[in-house]
Design a protein around this motif. Structure first.
Motif: not given
Length: 644
Positions: A133-137, A189-195, A212-217
C-alpha cells in the motif's frame, strides 16, 4: 570540512521525532474508536492532539482550526469541513463548523499492488497474497523566497503522520518504509511519517521521501479506515532569530537529541495508556451489553418456564400415545422383513439356476459363429478371392475390410472388364476383335461364344465382389452383436446372482434389526414414564434462574472493575501526554533557540533555507483565513475510507 547537510539532517530528524510523538496520539485514539459515531471520534482526536499542542500563551483569545478531509480508498477527496475552536479568555469557548469549497493543501494518492500487480481497492477486498500500500503526498502550498541569490519555491513544511490498525488474522510480516509497527498480539498499529516538500526546501530531496509504503502478507484482505494528521506547528515554533555561532549550534544538537529521547519515552507511555484505554473501554461496553441482555433473558425465561410446564405435560401424554403406535408398527415391520427375507432367498435360487446355464449358452453361440466364419471363407474362396489367414471372431472384420478396399475399385464395370481381360491374357483390342468375329462367323461357332461369355461373367463377378463382401461382413457383424450381447447377458446374470446372495444376507440383517427396533420401542414405552416424571425438573429450572441473576451481578462487578481499569488507562494517557508536552517545551527553549550563524556560504544557505522554512510555516496558520487577526493554528486530519 563540516558536513553541512548532515547537520541539517540532524535538525530534520529531531523535528520528525517530535511530530511522530504528536501524531501517534491522535491516530491511536481515532483509529481505535472507528466504530463510534463520527462526532465522538472527532472530539477524541481534537482533545488528544490539543493536549499536546496547547498554546503556551493562554492570556489572549485564539482560534484552533481543525480541517477534516474525507477521502476515498484511492485518496481522491470526497468532502472537507472545518471545525473552529474559539478560545475566549475568561469567557465560554465556542465552536463553529463550515464546509469550504476548496481542496486541502496536501493531496493524497493511495495505490495498492497484489503480488507485484496494481489492483483497485474494491478488487483487492478478500484477496490473499503479498500486498503493498503506497501513500503519495503532494504539497500544493508554497511561497517564493530568495535563496543564495535566486528565487525558489519554499513549501509550507507539513509533517504528515499516517496511522492504521491491522488485524493480525489478516496481516503478517508487516513493514513500513518510514515509521514503526507496534504489535499487541491481536492487532498491529502501523505509523509512518513523511515531510512533503521539506526535502525541496532544504535541498535534501534524497533524505526526505514524499511517500510512505506499507507491505505485508495478506489473508482475506480487509482494511479499516486509515488516518493522516498533517501539521506545520512544529516548524512554526522553531526559533532561528538568535543563530550566531557553530559551536552553539553543535551543542544545541545534543540538547535536541536529549529532548527527543524524552519525547520518545513519553510517546511509548502514551501508546500503552491509549491501548489499555481502548481495550478496557471495550470490556466496559461488553459488560453493559451483557447486563442488558441478561436482564431481558431473565424476564423472558420466567414467562417461558411457566408456559412450558403446561406444554410439557400435554406433550408427554402425546408422546405416550405415539410410542404405543410405534410398538404396533415395529411388529408389522418385523413381519414384513421376514417376508422380504423369504423372497430374496427365492430370487437367489432362481438366479443361481440361470447362472448354471451360462457356459452352455456361450459355448453354443461360439460354435455357431465359427460355422458362419467357415461358410464365409468358403464363399470367398469360391469367388476367386484369397484370404491371408483363417477367419476368426477377432480378425474377420479386419480381413473383410481389407478385401473390400482391394475389390471396391472393380465395382466399375469397365475396370472389372479390364482386370478380367488381364487375367485371361487378352488386350482390349483383341477382345474387341473377338466380338467382331463372333458377329461375322456363323452362329455355330460355339467355342468363340463360350470364351466371350466366360470373360463377361468374370467381369460381372468382379464388379459385384465388393458389394458381396460388404453384405457378408454386415451379416457377420449382426451375429457378432448378438454374440457380444449374449456374453453381456450371461455376465449380468452371474453378477445379479452374486447380488441376490448379498441381498439375501442383508435381508437377514434387516430382520435382526427390525427385531431390535421392536425391543427398543418396548423400552421406549417404559421410559415414557420417566420422561413424565422429568417435568419435576422444572423446579431446578427456577434454581437456574436464580443462578442467572447471580451472573448478572457478576457482570455488574466486572463492569465496575473495567471502569477502574479504564480510569487507570486514562491516567496513563494524561501522564504520557504531559511528559510529551514538557519534552517539546524543552526541545524548543533549550535546543532550537540556540542555533547560530555559521561562517561558510554553504552552511549559510542551509541556515537560510531553515529560516525560510520556519518563516513560511509561521505565516500559514489558517486554512479558511477567517481568524480575524487573532492567534491561530491549523491542523489537518485525513480519513481514508476502508477497503471492505
Amino acid at each position: 570540512m563540516i558536513n553541512l547537510k548532515k547537520q541539517a539532517w540532524r535538525t530534520g530528524a529531531l523535528c520528525l521525532a517530535g511530530v511522530v510523538a504528536l501524531s501517534v496520539t491522535g491516530v491511536s485514539v481515532y483509529a481505535k474508536t472507528s466504530e463510534k459515531k463520527e462526532t465522538e471520534v472527532k472530539e477524541q482526536i481534537r482533545d488528544a492532539v490539543d493536549d499536546i499542542w496547547k498554546s503556551e500563551d493562554t492570556s489572549a483569545a485564539s482560534i484552533d482550526e481543525t480541517v477534516y478531509v474525507i477521502l476515498n480508498a484511492d485518496g481522491t477527496q470526497q468532502k472537507i469541513y472545518v471545525s473552529d475552536w474559539l478560545k475566549n479568555q475568561g469567557e465560554k469557548d465556542s465552536y463553529t463548523q463550515s464546509n469550504p469549497d476548496k481542496d486541502a493543501p496536501i493531496s493524497l494518492k493511495v495505490t495498492y499492488t497484489l503480488d507485484g500487480k496494481e489492483i483497485s481497492p474494491s478488487d483487492l477486498n478478500g484477496q490473499s497474497g503479498h500486498v503493498v500500500i503506497r501513500y503519495d503526498y503532494t504539497n500544493e502550498l508554497y511561497e517564493t523566497r530568495e535563496i543564495a541569490g535566486k528565487e525558489e519555491k519554499i513549501y509550507v513544511p507539513f509533517a504528515v503522520m499516517t496511522g492504521m490498525i491491522l488485524d493480525n488474522d489478516n496481516f503478517s510480516n508487516i513493514k513500513v518504509s518510514s515509521g514503526k509497527v507496534i504489535n499487541d498480539g491481536s492487532h498491529s498499529v502501523v505509523t509512518g511519517i513523511v515531510f512533503p516538500g521539506l526535502g525541496t526546501n532544504l535541498d535534501m530531496e534524497e533524505d526526505f521521501d514524499d511517500y510512505l509504503e506499507i507491505e505485508a502478507d495478506a489473508t482475506d484482505f480487509t482494511m479499516n479506515e486509515s488516518y493522516c494528521i498533517a501539521t506545520n506547528s512544529v516548524f512554526s515554533r522553531l526559533d532561528f532569530s538568535n543563530v550566531d555561532d557553530l559551536d552553539d549550534l553543535t551543542e544545541a544538537m545534543d540538547d535536541l537529541e536529549d529532548a527527543t529521547n524524552k519525547l520518545l519515552d513519553g510517546t511509548s507511555d502514551l501508546y500503552d495508556g491509549v491501548t489499555e484505554l481502548y481495550d478496557k473501554s471495550g470490556d466496559l461496553q461488553d459488560g453493559v451489553k451483557e447486563l442488558s441482555d441478561g436482564s431481558n433473558d431473565l424476564r423472558d425465561g420466567a414467562y417461558k418456564v411457566a408456559d412450558g410446564t403446561v406444554t410439557l405435560r400435554g406433550g408427554v401424554g402425546s408422546l405416550r400415545s405415539g410410542i404405543g403406535t410405534l410398538q404396533e408398527g415395529t411388529k408389522t415391520l418385523l413381519a414384513g422383513t421376514q417376508s422380504l427375507q423369504s423372497g430374496t432367498n427365492d430370487l437367489k435360487n432362481g438366479l443361481g439356476q440361470l447362472t448354471a446355464q451360462n457356459d452352455s449358452l456361450n459355448g453354443a453361440a461360439g460354435q455357431v459363429f465359427d460355422t458362419l466364419l467357415k461358410t464365409a471363407a468358403s464363399q470367398l474362396t469360391a469367388a476367386g478371392l484369397t484370404l491371408p489367414e483363417e477367419l476368426t471372431i477377432s480378425n474377420y472384420a479386419t480381413i473383410l475390410n481389407a478385401l473390400y478396399q482391394q475389390m471396391e475399385p472393380l465395382s466399375d464395370a469397365d475396370v472389372a472388364l479390364g482386370y478380367a481381360l488381364q487375367q485371361a491374357g487378352l488386350t482390349i483390342e483383341k477382345y474387341q476383335g473377338m466380338i467382331q468375329a463372333s458377329q461375322s462367323v456363323s452362329s455355330g461357332d460355339a467355342a468363340l461364344q463360350a470364351n466371350l461369355k466366360t470373360i463377361q461373367d468374370k467381369a460381372t463377378s468382379l464388379s459385384q465382389a465388393a458389394g458381396s463382401i460388404a453384405a457378408l461382413k454386415a451379416s457377420l457383424d449382426g451375429y457378432n452383436q448378438f454374440y457380444t450381447g449374449l456374453q453381456t447377458y450371461t455376465a449380468g446374470v452371474a453378477s445379479a446372482s452374486a447380488g441376490a446372495s448379498k441381498l439375501a444376507d442383508g435381508s437377514a440383517q434387516v430382520v435382526a434389526g427390525a427385531s431390535q427396533l421392536k425391543d427398543g420401542a418396548d423400552k421406549l414405552a417404559d421410559g415414557s414414564k420417566e420422561l413424565y416424571d422429568g417435568a419435576d425438573t422444572l423446579v431446578e429450572g427456577a434454581r437456574d434462574l436464580a443462578s442467572g441473576s447471580g451472573k448478572l451481578a457478576n457482570g455488574v462487578n466486572e463492569l465496575s472493575d473495567g471502569s477502574d481499569k479504564l480510569i487507570d488507562g486514562i491516567s496513563q494517557l494524561k501522564d504520557g501526554s504531559k511528559e510529551l508536552k514538557d519534552g517539546m517545551i524543552e526541545y524548543n527553549d533549550e535546543a532550537i533557540s540556540k542555533l547560530t550563524d555559521m561562517d561558510t556560504d554553504e552552511l549559510q544557505e542551509v541556515i537560510d533555507r531553515m529560516k525560510a522554512t520556519s518563516s513560511v510555516s509561521e505565516n500559514y496558520n489558517s486554512f479558511t483565513g477567517d481568524n480575524n487577526g487573532m492567534d491561530s493554528s491549523v491542523k489537518f486530519i485525513y480519513k481514508i475510507n476502508a477497503v471492505k
